[in-house]
Design an enzyme around this catalytic site. Structure first.
Site, mmCIF file in Angstrom:
data_model
loop_
_atom_site.group_PDB
_atom_site.id
_atom_site.type_symbol
_atom_site.label_atom_id
_atom_site.label_comp_id
_atom_site.label_asym_id
_atom_site.label_seq_id
_atom_site.Cartn_x
_atom_site.Cartn_y
_atom_site.Cartn_z
ATOM 1 N N ASP A 168 0.529 -61.581 -19.697
ATOM 2 C CA ASP A 168 -0.445 -60.500 -19.590
ATOM 3 C C ASP A 168 -1.167 -60.325 -20.920
ATOM 4 O O ASP A 168 -0.532 -60.235 -21.971
ATOM 5 C CB ASP A 168 0.274 -59.197 -19.194
ATOM 6 C CG ASP A 168 -0.703 -58.158 -18.680
ATOM 7 O OD1 ASP A 168 -1.814 -58.538 -18.250
ATOM 8 O OD2 ASP A 168 -0.359 -56.962 -18.708
ATOM 9 N N HIS A 213 -10.262 -50.466 -23.409
ATOM 10 C CA HIS A 213 -8.892 -50.042 -23.108
ATOM 11 C C HIS A 213 -8.083 -49.960 -24.402
ATOM 12 O O HIS A 213 -7.421 -48.957 -24.673
ATOM 13 C CB HIS A 213 -8.248 -51.039 -22.133
ATOM 14 C CG HIS A 213 -6.791 -50.833 -21.901
ATOM 15 N ND1 HIS A 213 -6.282 -49.727 -21.246
ATOM 16 C CD2 HIS A 213 -5.709 -51.593 -22.255
ATOM 17 C CE1 HIS A 213 -4.959 -49.821 -21.192
ATOM 18 N NE2 HIS A 213 -4.584 -50.939 -21.799
ATOM 19 N N GLU A 268 -2.153 -50.407 -13.679
ATOM 20 C CA GLU A 268 -3.147 -51.032 -14.549
ATOM 21 C C GLU A 268 -3.974 -51.987 -13.696
ATOM 22 O O GLU A 268 -3.431 -52.888 -13.057
ATOM 23 C CB GLU A 268 -2.497 -51.777 -15.721
ATOM 24 C CG GLU A 268 -1.871 -50.814 -16.733
ATOM 25 C CD GLU A 268 -1.432 -51.475 -18.034
ATOM 26 O OE1 GLU A 268 -1.158 -52.697 -18.015
ATOM 27 O OE2 GLU A 268 -1.360 -50.770 -19.057
ATOM 28 N N GLU A 290 -6.171 -54.986 -13.162
ATOM 29 C CA GLU A 290 -6.385 -56.237 -13.894
ATOM 30 C C GLU A 290 -6.848 -57.331 -12.930
ATOM 31 O O GLU A 290 -6.685 -57.214 -11.717
ATOM 32 C CB GLU A 290 -5.084 -56.704 -14.570
ATOM 33 C CG GLU A 290 -4.414 -55.606 -15.406
ATOM 34 C CD GLU A 290 -3.327 -56.116 -16.328
ATOM 35 O OE1 GLU A 290 -3.155 -57.360 -16.429
ATOM 36 O OE2 GLU A 290 -2.651 -55.277 -16.955
ATOM 37 N N ASP A 296 -0.576 -54.130 -12.821
ATOM 38 C CA ASP A 296 0.550 -54.235 -13.759
ATOM 39 C C ASP A 296 1.146 -52.826 -13.939
ATOM 40 O O ASP A 296 0.886 -52.142 -14.928
ATOM 41 C CB ASP A 296 0.028 -54.800 -15.081
ATOM 42 C CG ASP A 296 1.137 -54.999 -16.094
ATOM 43 O OD1 ASP A 296 2.262 -55.317 -15.687
ATOM 44 O OD2 ASP A 296 0.876 -54.830 -17.303
ATOM 45 N N ARG A 302 4.937 -45.264 -18.572
ATOM 46 C CA ARG A 302 4.450 -44.949 -19.920
ATOM 47 C C ARG A 302 5.496 -44.287 -20.801
ATOM 48 O O ARG A 302 5.505 -44.495 -22.015
ATOM 49 C CB ARG A 302 3.221 -44.043 -19.835
ATOM 50 C CG ARG A 302 2.063 -44.622 -19.059
ATOM 51 C CD ARG A 302 1.575 -45.907 -19.649
ATOM 52 N NE ARG A 302 0.366 -46.394 -18.971
ATOM 53 C CZ ARG A 302 -0.128 -47.605 -19.133
ATOM 54 N NH1 ARG A 302 0.461 -48.469 -19.949
ATOM 55 N NH2 ARG A 302 -1.213 -47.971 -18.489
ATOM 56 N N GLN A 316 7.753 -46.948 -21.910
ATOM 57 C CA GLN A 316 6.999 -47.815 -22.822
ATOM 58 C C GLN A 316 6.909 -47.207 -24.227
ATOM 59 O O GLN A 316 7.118 -47.897 -25.228
ATOM 60 C CB GLN A 316 5.586 -48.013 -22.248
ATOM 61 C CG GLN A 316 4.742 -49.046 -22.972
ATOM 62 C CD GLN A 316 3.345 -49.201 -22.318
ATOM 63 O OE1 GLN A 316 3.073 -48.650 -21.261
ATOM 64 N NE2 GLN A 316 2.480 -49.958 -22.966
ATOM 65 N N LYS A 355 7.444 -52.494 -17.952
ATOM 66 C CA LYS A 355 6.468 -53.294 -17.205
ATOM 67 C C LYS A 355 7.129 -54.248 -16.215
ATOM 68 O O LYS A 355 6.481 -54.691 -15.278
ATOM 69 C CB LYS A 355 5.660 -54.148 -18.189
ATOM 70 C CG LYS A 355 4.949 -53.366 -19.266
ATOM 71 C CD LYS A 355 3.549 -53.026 -18.814
ATOM 72 C CE LYS A 355 2.741 -52.451 -19.967
ATOM 73 N NZ LYS A 355 1.369 -52.193 -19.555
ATOM 74 N N THR A 384 5.060 -56.059 -10.582
ATOM 75 C CA THR A 384 3.643 -56.366 -10.791
ATOM 76 C C THR A 384 3.116 -56.821 -9.439
ATOM 77 O O THR A 384 3.697 -57.718 -8.825
ATOM 78 C CB THR A 384 3.467 -57.511 -11.816
ATOM 79 O OG1 THR A 384 4.144 -57.156 -13.020
ATOM 80 C CG2 THR A 384 2.004 -57.772 -12.107
ATOM 81 N N GLU A 438 -5.444 -43.724 -19.868
ATOM 82 C CA GLU A 438 -6.709 -43.562 -20.591
ATOM 83 C C GLU A 438 -7.439 -42.290 -20.178
ATOM 84 O O GLU A 438 -8.213 -41.744 -20.945
ATOM 85 C CB GLU A 438 -7.625 -44.750 -20.308
ATOM 86 C CG GLU A 438 -7.234 -45.992 -21.028
ATOM 87 C CD GLU A 438 -8.153 -47.128 -20.640
ATOM 88 O OE1 GLU A 438 -9.364 -47.027 -20.880
ATOM 89 O OE2 GLU A 438 -7.661 -48.115 -20.075
HETATM 90 CA CA CA Z 1 -1.092 -54.850 -18.520
#
Ligand code: CA
Length: 426
Positions: free
Chosen positions: A129, A136, A200, A202, A234, A238, A241, A254, A258, A374
Site C-alpha cells: 500500500d 491526504h 480508505e 483507494e 483499506d 485509527r 494506528q 490495517k 482490505t 481527514e
Molecule cells: Ca491505505
C-alpha cells in the site's frame, strides 16, 4: 459513432460495463468457478467461450489461461496477449461484426450476473500500500504536526509499506470490527474493540508479469507490468494506528481486512481517459531520474472515485446510500508507473497477481477526502440526510466505493462496487 453491443443491457447509459470496458473477474455459477468478462448485466464466461471454439484463433496459451479458475495465468501472459483477448471479446460482442452463428455461440456463453457469485479474481501473493495522495498526506500530517504537515521525503520518495495479502477479501464480505490496543490521553493502554474505524478509498493495480529478484522495472516499461485496476478499501482502525504506528508504521490497525472490487478494468479500456500527471507546485523538486517518465503527458488517469455510506437507519427506511465524497485519481502526486518502478528500484521482485494500492485518494477540496479521518478537520462531524452524524464508522454501516471514467462522446466506464458492512466486534 461509438461502438455498441448486440446485448441491449451493455448499451444502457447507466451500466458500468459497456463494450468499451470489458473488465475481468472470477465467478461461481452452477457449481463451477470460471473467469469471465463483465458486459452489461451479463458475464461472458471465458471457459464456455473456449468450449464453444470462440477463442480457437487465439494463441494456445491464451485459451489455456481462459480455462483457469483465477486470472493469474492470463495476467502472466503480458500486454500483447491481453490486447488479443480484449480485441476478440470486443469482436464477439460487437453489434456490427459478429455473424449470427458467432453471436449465438457467444450468447450461449453469457451468464446472468445476478445469478453468479463473484470470487477472488486472483491469488494475491503480496499486497503493498502506497501513500500517493499529497492532499491526504498533508491533511493527515496536519492532525499530528500542524506546523510541519508534510515530511521532507514526501516529494522525493513514493512512500509505501508492505501490507497483508491473507486478509484481502472480496466486496460483500462482512468486516468484523477489530480488537486491539488503544490508548486515550495519559491513561494506560487498554485492549478492546476499536472505536475509530475508518475506510480508505483507494485504487489497486494487479501486477501481470513480474520481475526477477535483483532486477528492476524501468519507468517506461512499468505499465507493461500492470494487468488492470480495481477499487480497494483499506479499512483502518485509527485509534489502534495512533498507538502502534511509531516507529515502524501500520500493523494491526490495517491488517484485519482490505476489500477489493471483483472486476479488474484493463488499462486498455482506460486509454481514452489518460491525461497528464498532476502538475507539481512551483519550486517542488522534479522526480529523480529513475522516476522520470517519457510519457508524463498521459501517465495520469481521469477517474472519478466516490464513497457512499449506507447506515442501518437508511437501510431500514429503504433509503439509497448517501454519497459522502468524490475525488479523482488525477490528483495523485505519483503516477501508477512511478509507484511500480519505485517498488522494484531496489531489486525487489514483484510477482504475478501482486496487488499494489495507491493509498487514500483525496483531492485538495472539501468533499474530496478519501477517508473519515481527514474530514475531522471540518468544524462539524459528517452529517447525513437521516440527521445522523459520523466521526467514524459504526456497526451496521455499509461503505460502498465506486469509480468511473467518462468523457463526451464516449460511454461511461465503471468499476462496479467495492462494498463492506461493518459488523460488531467479537
Ligand atoms: Ca491505505
Amino acid at each position: 459513432m461509438a461502438l455498441k453491443s448486440w446485448l441491449a443491457s451493455a448499451n444502457d447509459p447507466g451500466s458500468d460495463f459497456p463494450i468499451q470496458n470489458l473488465p475481468y473477474g472470477a465467478f461461481r455459477y452452477r457449481g463451477q468457478t470460471h473467469i469471465g468478462i463483465a458486459i452489461g448485466d451479463r458475464i461472458l464466461d471465458l471457459f464456455a467461450c473456449t468450449a464453444n471454439g470462440l477463442l480457437a484463433q487465439l494463441p494456445e496459451e491464451i485459451e489455456y489461461a481462459c480455462r483457469m479458475e483465477t486470472l493469474n495465468a492470463l495476467m502472466e501472459l503480458g500486454p500483447d496477449a491481453w490486447q488479443q483477448l480484449h480485441a476478440r471479446a470486443t469482436y464477439l460482442l460487437d453489434a456490427e461484426h459478429a455473424s449470427d452463428e458467432t453471436r449465438q455461440k457467444t450468447e450461449a456463453a453469457l451468464v446472468p450476473m445476478n445469478e453468479a457469485e463473484m470470487q477472488m479474481p486472483a491469488r494475491i501473493g503480496d499486497y503493498t500500500d502506497f501513500y500517493a495522495s499529497i492532499d491526504h498526506a498533508t491533511r493527515v500530517g496536519k492532525l499530528f504536526r500542524p506546523d510541519n504537515p508534510l515530511l521532507p521525503n514526501y516529494k522525493y520518495v513514493p512512500i509505501g509499506y508492505h501490507g497483508r495479502a491473507s486478509s484481502v477479501v472480496l466486496s460483500g464480505t462482512g468486516i468484523r470490527r477489530p480488537c486491539g490496543q488503544t490508548k486515550a490521553g495519559d491513561g494506560a493502554p487498554v485492549f478492546g474493540p476499536a472505536k475509530s474505524l475508518d475506510y480508505e478509498l483507494e485504487v489497486g493495480m494487479f501486477v501481470g508479469p513480474g520481475n526477477r529478484l535483483g532486477d528492476s522495472v524501468a519507468i517506461d516499461d512499468a505499465e507493461r507490468h500492470i494487468f488492470g485496476l480495481c477499487l480497494v478499501n483499506d479499512w483502518s482502525a485509527r485509534d489502534m494506528q495512533a498507538w502502534e504506528y511509531q516507529p515502524l508504521g501500520p500493523f494491526l490497525a490495517k491488517s484485519f481486512a482490505t476489500t477489493i472490487s471483483p472486476w479488474i478494468v484493463p488499462l486498455e479500456a482506460l486509454a481514452p481517459y489518460r491525461i497528464p500527471v498532476r502538475k507539481r507546485a512551483e519550486g517542488a523538486p522534479a522526480p529523480l531520474a529513475y522516476l522520470r517518465s517519457a510519457s508524463e503527458e498521459r501517465d495520469g488517469i481521469d477517474l472519478t472515485v466516490e464513497t457512499h455510506l449506507e447506515t442501518r437507519a437508511m437501510r431500514e427506511a429503504g433509503m439509497e446510500p448517501e454519497r459522502i465524497s468524490r475525488g479523482n485519481l488525477r490528483d495523485l502526486y505519483w503516477s501508477l508507473a512511478q509507484l511500480l518502478t519505485h517498488h522494484t528500484s531496489n531489486g525487489c521482485n514483484l510477482r504475478v497477481g501482486d496487488l499494489l494500492a495507491t493509498g487514500t485518494i483525496s483531492g485538495p477540496d472539501e468533499g474530496s477526502e478519501g477517508c473519515l479521518l481527514e474530514m475531522r478537520h471540518r468544524v462539524n462531524a459528517l452529517r447525513l440526510a437521516t440527521g445522523e452524524e459520523r466521526t467514524f464508522l459504526e456497526d451496521g454501516d455499509r461503505v460502498i466505493l465506486r469509480a468511473y471514467a467518462k468523457r463526451p462522446g464516449l460511454p461511461r466506464i465503471g468499476f462496479g462496487e467495492c462494498a463492506g458492512l461493518v459488523e460488531a466486534a467479537r
